[in-house]
Design a protein around this motif. Structure first.
Motif, PDB file in Angstrom:
ATOM      1  N   ASN A  92       0.858  -1.201   0.000  1.00  0.00           N
ATOM      2  CA  ASN A  92       0.000   0.000   0.000  1.00  0.00           C
ATOM      3  C   ASN A  92       0.883   1.237   0.000  1.00  0.00           C
ATOM      4  OD1 ASN A  92       0.564  -0.965   2.783  1.00  0.00           O
ATOM      5  ND2 ASN A  92      -0.445   0.958   3.373  1.00  0.00           N
ATOM      6  N   GLN A  93       0.553   2.192  -0.855  1.00  0.00           N
ATOM      7  CA  GLN A  93       1.364   3.397  -0.975  1.00  0.00           C
ATOM      8  C   GLN A  93       0.907   4.501  -0.022  1.00  0.00           C
ATOM      9  OE1 GLN A  93       4.183   3.254  -2.780  1.00  0.00           O
ATOM     10  NE2 GLN A  93       3.475   1.126  -3.056  1.00  0.00           N
ATOM     11  N   LEU A 106      -2.384   2.834   5.930  1.00  0.00           N
ATOM     12  CA  LEU A 106      -3.676   2.316   6.363  1.00  0.00           C
ATOM     13  C   LEU A 106      -4.022   2.911   7.721  1.00  0.00           C
ATOM     14  CD1 LEU A 106      -2.980  -1.454   5.563  1.00  0.00           C
ATOM     15  CD2 LEU A 106      -4.317   0.142   4.154  1.00  0.00           C
ATOM     16  N   PHE A 158      -5.763  -5.543   6.669  1.00  0.00           N
ATOM     17  CA  PHE A 158      -5.492  -5.425   5.237  1.00  0.00           C
ATOM     18  C   PHE A 158      -5.883  -6.731   4.574  1.00  0.00           C
ATOM     19  CE2 PHE A 158      -2.637  -5.911   1.536  1.00  0.00           C
ATOM     20  CZ  PHE A 158      -2.922  -4.740   0.855  1.00  0.00           C
ATOM     21  N   ASP A 197      -5.113  -8.836   1.128  1.00  0.00           N
ATOM     22  CA  ASP A 197      -4.256  -8.978  -0.059  1.00  0.00           C
ATOM     23  C   ASP A 197      -4.959  -9.892  -1.062  1.00  0.00           C
ATOM     24  OD1 ASP A 197      -2.258  -9.110  -1.917  1.00  0.00           O
ATOM     25  OD2 ASP A 197      -0.924 -10.373  -0.691  1.00  0.00           O
TER      26      ASP A 197
END
Length: 361
Positions: A315-316, A319, A324, A326
């Motif tokens: 993730n850029q 969060l 999360f 994936d």
């Protein structure tokens, strides 16, 4: 004609008599004694071993006239005496010229060397003379404690931590009978006022020097502060009042609150394959314990394969929740995940321990 002239002569006489009756002066007034009204707002404040007296300069006499012919202002002091009955019952410690153009006046004196026990105090009063050395009596009276406070030895040491600015002062208690507190006071660079950010009762063996730690947990990152430690005494006076006063003080020390501290490392990372439901692609769901740092921005998730030494950030943008999913996984592969935390100033923690999960074929 003669009768008419007589009438005319009477009118001015009546008018003259009427005017004369209205202008009769009253009883003579006594001259003003030019005695200043006594000062009624004398105040005293102690800082360290200095006592500052302040008051409003009298402008009226006791009979309501303007106080013009000013003489001297006498400062009267009595040690351990609850009330001063007159200048003969106290020591005149200073004589000052009464200012003609100032609204207020002040004077600075020292704590008497012979009056430093826990219960000692001094009483102050003023007399304001005219130019004939006469006055209308003493001002209101004020009391101030003179007990010796604890010593502060040298300048304090400071340490910046992720949660607080720590300031450590070395103090030597002087009087076990006086209630004393150490206060940590902070001012922001460029600001005129300081605030008290920490207090701690001074409870040390008499005469023994020891370090005392004070914590400022309300500081803001990226600001510059000046800190000083002050011994604050509290004493009860015979007039029933309790006076709190500043005793010894350290010189200010500067602390730059620059944040170089990363957040805590996320813990208890778990990875669970969620399966393939109703045509949805398979995924691995991650959860971990939240990081409680007050300046936390969020989390980054990293992934690698077992045969890889480098990781890929998934993730850029950080969060905001400790979870999360994936979805970019392939059947038959095993994935290793780790999580880091990042704060408002871009300090990133080390990555967590890895959690692994396999996607079934």
């Amino acid at each position: 004609m003669r009768a008419t002239s007589a009438k005319r002569l009477c009118l001015p006489a009546l008018v003259l008599a009427f005017v004369s009756g209205c202008g009769t002066p009253g009883p003579p007034q006594p001259p003003s004694l030019n005695l200043s009204k006594p000062v009624s707002d004398l105040k005293a404040a102690r800082t360290g071993n200095q006592i500052v007296l302040s008051w409003t300069v009298p402008t009226e006499t006791t009979d309501g006239a303007t106080f013009r012919h000013r003489g001297q202002t006498k400062i009267c002091r009595a040690i351990d005496q609850a009330r001063i009955e007159g200048t003969g019952k106290c020591a005149v410690i200073a004589t000052l010229a009464t200012p003609a153009k100032q609204e207020t006046a002040n004077a600075v004196t020292s704590v008497p060397a012979e009056s430093t026990a826990a219960t000692d105090y001094v009483t102050f009063a003023l007399e304001v003379d005219n130019d004939r050395s006469r006055n209308a009596g003493l001002s209101n009276q004020v009391q101030i404690p003179t007990a010796a406070v604890s010593r502060l030895n040298g300048n304090p040491a400071s340490e910046l931590t992720p949660d607080a600015v720590l300031v450590v002062a070395n103090a030597t208690p002087q009087d076990a009978g006086l209630t004393q507190t150490l206060e940590l006071r902070r001012s922001e660079k460029g600001a005129p006022h300081e605030i008290t950010v920490a207090r701690r009762m001074l409870e040390l063996p008499l005469g023994e020097a020891a370090n005392v730690e004070l914590r400022d947990e309300s500081f803001v990152w990226e600001k510059t502060y000046a800190y000083r430690v002050v011994v604050v005494g509290s004493a009860n006076l015979p007039n029933g009042s309790t006076v709190v006063f500043d005793g010894a003080s350290t010189s200010p020390i500067e602390v730059i609150a620059h944040d170089v501290f990363p957040p805590a490392i996320p813990m208890q990372v778990q990875a669970v394959f969620s399966g393939q439901l109703a045509g949805q692609p398979p995924s691995i769901d991650l959860t971990w314990n939240p990081v409680m740092d007050r300046d936390l921005t969020g989390y980054f998730v990293y992934r690698r394969l077992p045969n890889e030494s480098s990781v890929t950030k998934l993730n850029q943008q950080p969060l905001t929740a400790p979870a999360f999913s994936d979805k970019a996984v392939q059947p038959g592969n095993t994935y290793l995940y780790s999580v880091s935390a990042i704060d408002e100033r871009g300090n990133e923690s080390r990555r967590s321990d890895e959690a692994s999960e396999q996607v079934p074929r």
